[in-house]
Motif scaffolding. Structure first.
Motif, short mmCIF file in Angstrom:
data_model
loop_
_atom_site.label_atom_id
_atom_site.label_comp_id
_atom_site.label_asym_id
_atom_site.label_seq_id
_atom_site.Cartn_x
_atom_site.Cartn_y
_atom_site.Cartn_z
N PRO A 13 12.49 -6.63 3.93
CA PRO A 13 11.09 -6.35 4.30
C PRO A 13 10.84 -6.56 5.79
N ARG A 14 9.85 -5.86 6.31
CA ARG A 14 9.47 -6.07 7.70
C ARG A 14 8.78 -7.41 7.87
N VAL A 15 8.05 -7.86 6.83
CA VAL A 15 7.33 -9.14 6.87
C VAL A 15 7.55 -9.84 5.54
N ALA A 31 0.07 -1.57 -1.73
CA ALA A 31 1.02 -2.68 -1.59
C ALA A 31 2.46 -2.23 -1.79
N SER A 32 2.68 -1.31 -2.72
CA SER A 32 4.03 -0.86 -3.05
C SER A 32 4.69 -0.10 -1.91
N ARG A 33 3.90 0.32 -0.92
CA ARG A 33 4.45 1.10 0.19
C ARG A 33 4.39 0.37 1.52
N ASP A 53 -1.27 1.42 11.53
CA ASP A 53 -2.37 0.93 10.72
C ASP A 53 -2.02 1.12 9.24
N ILE A 54 -1.88 -0.01 8.51
CA ILE A 54 -1.53 0.07 7.08
C ILE A 54 -2.66 -0.47 6.21
N GLY A 114 -1.64 -6.19 0.73
CA GLY A 114 -2.20 -4.97 0.14
C GLY A 114 -2.77 -5.16 -1.25
N PHE A 115 -2.88 -6.41 -1.69
CA PHE A 115 -3.48 -6.69 -3.00
C PHE A 115 -5.00 -6.67 -2.94
N ASP A 116 -5.55 -6.92 -1.77
CA ASP A 116 -6.98 -6.79 -1.52
C ASP A 116 -7.17 -5.96 -0.26
#
Length: 341
Positions: A152-154, A72-74, A66-67, A51-53
């Motif tokens: 974390p999930r991943v 990124a924080s979520r 769909d994320i 989620g950084f890009d």
């Protein structure tokens, strides 16, 4: 069950295509490594997952959701960076507990969880130390524990071992694999080190110029490459150009004469081909004044390099320079070479 899916991911930075229509599905508990040369897109793909890009097109799916546009924080992902990124003013214990504190977990609960994870990574006796009091390997273990603390999930690993010396790298990569297997956490690992990728991954994704070249187990990637790029990028490879011989079947004509190649059977006569041969699959024996056997290749040893368990011979031949690996303990006298039957 698929935990992470990358669907048609594309990303461009100006005129540079970083990713092009990337498709990949990662199963629950799977350890997958992204491997490729600098600029191939592996870190860009990881940053998009984290989620950084954000991609120019395509989707990131986690457990069916769909994320792609979720901050990124979520995303509920744990990230371990190359540079550790520990808080210098916090002890190892407080570094590990930091993510739990941000999530509002009670003090006693988060402290217990942090102690458990420090014990898991073998640093229970260093919980009160600050980052400057820890070695590089210890700091990276703290960073790993911190990433795991939030369950974390991943788990995302961005070249986490590249700043460490060789012996510590080997120890820590084995530790990462042990912990990942014990916890059953889905893991995406970015590295430029082939040995790391092949030694601890369930599957390896080979990338070049933003595109996936091959996805497979380490054995498949090494033993059955699907493209010339994969064959020559992973490990060491000899290259000999030739054409399929009309007769006898199973031979290729090269600059050094006919070579026995079983893979040539059934291919069109006179077809141009490239032979890609691993150094360890070549058998050598002294030629002396004998005639080169049919399908063999004559050559002369020009140098040898000690590599520990094997010694690499450089052999000059009419078909070009050939590399051959022989056991360091075995005696070798040359000079002729033929493909192992």
């Amino acid at each position: 069950m698929a935990v992470l899916q990358l669907q048609g991911l594309s990303k461009r930075f100006g005129d540079v295509i970083a990713l092009q229509n990337m498709e990949l599905t990662i199963a629950s508990g799977e350890f997958v490594a992204f491997l490729g040369p600098s600029g191939c897109g592996k870190t860009t793909a990881l940053r998009i997952v984290a989620g950084f890009d954000y991609p120019d097109s395509g989707r990131v799916i986690v457990e069916g959701k769909d994320i792609t546009q979720v901050p990124a924080s979520r995303r509920d992902m744990g990230m371990v960076f190359q540079a550790y990124s520990l808080f210098p003013n916090l002890s190892a214990l407080d570094n590990v507990a930091f993510g739990l504190r941000v999530r509002g977990v009670r003090h006693g609960q988060r402290t217990k969880r942090a102690w458990e994870l420090l014990d898991l990574v073998g640093l229970g006796n260093a919980a009160r130390r600050y980052p400057h009091q820890l070695s590089g390997g210890q700091q990276q273990r703290v960073a790993l524990a911190r990433a795991l603390a939030i369950e974390p999930r991943v788990l995302l690993l961005d070249e986490p071992l590249s700043a460490l010396d060789a012996k510590v790298r080997v120890q820590l990569r084995e530790e990462i694999r042990r912990i990942q297997t014990k916890l059953g956490i889905t893991t995406l690992f970015v590295t430029h080190d082939q040995e790391e990728a092949l030694s601890i991954s369930d599957r390896v994704v080979i990338l070049s110029q933003g595109q996936i070249q091959q996805v497979g187990t380490p054995a498949e990637i090494y033993g059955h490459p699907e493209t010339v790029f994969v064959a020559e990028f992973v490990g060491t490879m000899n290259r000999i150009r030739g054409t399929v011989a009309a007769s006898p079947s199973g031979f290729v004509d090269s600059a050094a004469g006919p070579l026995r190649v079983e893979a040539a059977r059934g291919r069109p006569s006179a077809e141009d081909v490239v032979l890609l041969i691993r150094p360890e699959t070549i058998l050598i024996a002294p030629l002396g004044g004998s005639v080169v056997p049919l399908g063999g290749l004559a050559g002369r040893v020009v140098s040898h390099t000690f590599l520990g368990a094997v010694t690499r011979l450089a052999i000059a031949s009419a078909a070009g320079d050939i590399k051959v690996d022989v056991g360091t303990t075995q005696r070798y006298r040359l000079p002729w070479v033929r493909k192992w039957p």
